[in-house]
Design an enzyme around this catalytic site. Structure first.
Site, PDB file in Angstrom:
ATOM      1  N   GLU A 103       0.849  -1.207   0.000  1.00  0.00           N
ATOM      2  CA  GLU A 103       0.000   0.000   0.000  1.00  0.00           C
ATOM      3  C   GLU A 103       0.876   1.246   0.000  1.00  0.00           C
ATOM      4  O   GLU A 103       1.885   1.290   0.706  1.00  0.00           O
ATOM      5  CB  GLU A 103      -0.880  -0.033   1.250  1.00  0.00           C
ATOM      6  N   HIS A 104       0.493   2.244  -0.783  1.00  0.00           N
ATOM      7  CA  HIS A 104       1.289   3.468  -0.978  1.00  0.00           C
ATOM      8  C   HIS A 104       2.669   3.122  -1.568  1.00  0.00           C
ATOM      9  O   HIS A 104       3.638   3.839  -1.350  1.00  0.00           O
ATOM     10  CB  HIS A 104       1.456   4.244   0.333  1.00  0.00           C
ATOM     11  N   GLY A 142     -13.308   1.303  -1.367  1.00  0.00           N
ATOM     12  CA  GLY A 142     -11.936   1.096  -1.832  1.00  0.00           C
ATOM     13  C   GLY A 142     -11.779  -0.128  -2.700  1.00  0.00           C
ATOM     14  O   GLY A 142     -10.705  -0.707  -2.796  1.00  0.00           O
ATOM     15  N   ASP A 169      -5.659  -0.448 -10.342  1.00  0.00           N
ATOM     16  CA  ASP A 169      -7.075  -0.825 -10.327  1.00  0.00           C
ATOM     17  C   ASP A 169      -7.543  -1.315 -11.694  1.00  0.00           C
ATOM     18  O   ASP A 169      -8.223  -2.331 -11.805  1.00  0.00           O
ATOM     19  CB  ASP A 169      -7.932   0.363  -9.872  1.00  0.00           C
ATOM     20  N   TYR A 190      -2.499  12.572   0.981  1.00  0.00           N
ATOM     21  CA  TYR A 190      -1.898  11.688  -0.019  1.00  0.00           C
ATOM     22  C   TYR A 190      -0.761  12.432  -0.735  1.00  0.00           C
ATOM     23  O   TYR A 190       0.351  11.920  -0.865  1.00  0.00           O
ATOM     24  CB  TYR A 190      -2.978  11.251  -1.016  1.00  0.00           C
TER      25      TYR A 190
END
Length: 382
Positions: free
Chosen positions: A33-34, A122, A170, A220
């Site tokens: 993640e990130h 999400g 995604d 973010y």
């Protein structure tokens, strides 16, 4: 929604011809993640929830689209100035325009679509929508566009027509998903590898806090800038370090005194998360889900304490998971709300959900939403 059901609804709206039916899924990300904007790895899987669309070419240069779940209709042309007003229709329009920009010939069509990807959880309902139409138009019009380019078409739709500067994960997983497998995508090289994910005796469960803290987008950007500053400082000593993904803790420690404590913490999280993804890759090859779970908890801890993108509700659910004996749990996605993803032994599942619902309601006044997910196939014609 079944193929038969959506065909009937299409015919009620647009007439008796039989449309083609396509679907594309939403996704989860097990770990990583990130990491995407740091040139590192992500580890997504397509899920058994997505968007399904009935589509038929209508012989005009207009698109007539009906969103079943919203009971909204939109009609638009295929030129740049024809952009529709409806938010959901911009995704379909954007896909058409991005195909046209790449030299593909798009014709007018009638379409009805419906989805069961929970919004705001999400799981990337927008990528599922883009992938459904990109895949469908490519197939129906014999455009010969490869799947990677279809993913880029979805990503460019977000950038140019929706105003979201998203990464490629995604759209990638919505197109490349494979039942019983997760995909490790290298965001630096775009190389990918399938890993078996069929945890017998475990379930994957999302618990949705239904919280979306306003901080998300500005925070973010700040995290991203922190990582870029840390990478730039390391690059002065190690020119080969293009992204934080290329660095190790020794390199980071060398610049500890020349960067802020905050930038150091953010970079430490990313470097450790890269290693966790590699550890999970090894564990999945061995079918070692206990190690997978342990790494998920470590990710949550890192996102909460080092990256500081968790929130009270997410930490609370993570804590309940730990106390309930859940194998693995972490915040999934950007943070500041949304879901925890939980790897739960079958025999603990019901008790865990009951505990989470009760305790969360006692503290916050409402129950989280619960989604059991199964890893499934990517975009396809039904």
């Amino acid at each position: 929604m079944t193929k038969e059901e959506i065909i009937i609804l299409y015919q009620e709206k647009f007439g008796k011809e039989t449309p083609e039916v396509y679907t594309a899924p939403g996704r989860i990300n097990l770990i990583g993640e990130h990491t995407d904007y740091n040139g590192s790895f992500v580890f997504p899987g397509a899920v058994d929830k997505g968007i399904t669309a009935a589509i038929h070419l209508n012989g005009t240069d207009k698109v007539r689209a009906y969103a079943l779940d919203l009971s909204e209709y939109s009609e638009f042309g295929l030129n740049e100035e024809d952009i529709p007003n409806e938010g959901w229709a911009k995704y379909i329009f954007g896909v058409c325009r991005e195909i046209i920009k790449r030299g593909g010939k798009v014709e007018g069509f009638d379409t009805v679509f419906s989805g069961n990807v929970p919004l705001g959880a999400g799981m990337s309902s927008s990528a599922a929508l883009e992938s459904t139409y990109a895949y469908a138009l490519n197939d129906m019009l014999n455009l010969g566009i490869d799947k990677f380019e279809l993913a880029k078409i979805g990503q460019a739709t977000e950038h140019h027509y929706v105003g979201v500067k998203c990464g490629i994960m995604d759209q990638f997983i919505s197109l490349f998903g494979k039942k019983g497998h997760l995909v490790r995508l290298d965001c630096k090289t775009m190389e990918y590898e399938y890993f078996p994910f069929d945890p017998q005796g475990y379930k994957l469960v999302l618990l949705d806090t239904q919280v979306k803290h306003e901080l998300a987008s500005s925070a973010y950007n700040k995290r991203r800038e922190s990582c870029e500053r840390a990478a730039a400082a390391i690059r002065k000593n190690h020119p080969e370090v293009q992204f934080l993904r290329d660095a190790d803790m020794n390199m980071l420690d060398e610049v500890k005194n020349v960067i802020t404590e905050e930038d150091y913490m953010r970079a430490k999280y990313v470097i450790e998360e890269t290693q966790r993804v590699l550890d999970v890759s090894d564990a999945l090859k061995k079918g070692d889900y206990e190690t997978v779970g342990k790494k998920m908890y470590e990710t949550h801890e890192g996102m909460s304490k080092l990256y500081e993108v968790s929130c009270e509700e997410l930490d609370f659910l993570n804590d309940i998971a730990k106390k309930s004996g859940v194998t693995g749990s972490r915040v999934m996605g950007g943070g500041f709300g949304g879901c925890t993803i939980n790897l739960v032994k079958d025999e603990l599942h019901d008790k865990f959900i009951e505990e989470a619902n009760t305790q969360f309601k006692n503290k916050f006044g409402y129950e989280p939403k619960v989604y059991d997910v199964v890893i499934s196939d990517g975009a396809r014609k039904l």
